[in-house]
Design a protein around this motif. Structure first.
Motif, PDB file in Angstrom:
ATOM      1  N   TYR A 189      -9.367   1.496  -1.334  1.00  0.00           N
ATOM      2  CA  TYR A 189      -8.576   1.476  -2.239  1.00  0.00           C
ATOM      3  C   TYR A 189      -8.420   2.549  -0.830  1.00  0.00           C
ATOM      4  N   ILE A 227       0.672  -1.507   0.174  1.00  0.00           N
ATOM      5  CA  ILE A 227       0.199   0.190  -0.114  1.00  0.00           C
ATOM      6  C   ILE A 227       0.869   0.768  -0.012  1.00  0.00           C
ATOM      7  N   GLU A 253      -1.737   6.341  -6.024  1.00  0.00           N
ATOM      8  CA  GLU A 253      -2.995   6.928  -5.891  1.00  0.00           C
ATOM      9  C   GLU A 253      -4.395   5.880  -4.381  1.00  0.00           C
ATOM     10  N   GLY A 254      -3.759   4.516  -3.573  1.00  0.00           N
ATOM     11  CA  GLY A 254      -4.470   4.186  -3.496  1.00  0.00           C
ATOM     12  C   GLY A 254      -3.915   2.974  -4.504  1.00  0.00           C
ATOM     13  N   SER A 279      -4.081   3.556   1.174  1.00  0.00           N
ATOM     14  CA  SER A 279      -3.353   4.510   1.556  1.00  0.00           C
ATOM     15  C   SER A 279      -2.708   4.666   3.245  1.00  0.00           C
TER      16      SER A 279
END
Length: 125
Positions: free
Chosen positions: A101, A55, A60-61, A103
């Motif tokens: 997603y 990650i 962008e994730g 991050s």
């Protein structure tokens, strides 16, 4: 022997006091210690640690669907790892349609940076 403790035994939850000759103290609260232990326990699993690294390397994730084949574990194991990372405050998540997603948080980025720095110390010897 019975399960009863004698008066001179200390319960597991009670900390022993240091001898008066050499007091040792730290500035952390019990809450801070608990938080640190939770973070370290979360990172102490191969799947969770590798997921966090993947990650962190994403731009962008990273979608959950990208992690399962890379980690080589079941979708359930990936979900559980991500849930633990999220609970520990190491990842953020956003939903787009039916996909999530992930991050890294600033805290996770700092921790990974510190780990990278300690690894380079091993090669300097």
């Amino acid at each position: 022997m019975s399960g009863q403790k004698s008066d001179n035994e200390t319960p597991d939850t009670q900390r022993q006091q240091p001898p008066e000759c050499c007091p040792v103290n730290h500035s952390l609260t019990e809450s801070e210690i608990a938080s640190d232990v939770q973070i370290l326990a979360t990172l102490g699993n191969d799947t969770r640690y590798e997921a966090l690294r993947l990650i962190a390397d994403g731009d962008e994730g990273v979608c959950v669907c990208e992690l399962e084949p890379t980690l080589g574990v079941s979708q359930g194991a990936v979900s559980q790892a991500l849930s633990r990372l999220f609970s520990a405050g190491l990842v953020e998540r956003r939903k787009e349609g039916r996909w999530r997603y992930y991050s890294t948080t600033p805290r996770a980025e700092r921790l990974l940076s510190v780990l990278d720095g300690t690894r380079s110390l091993d090669t300097d010897v």
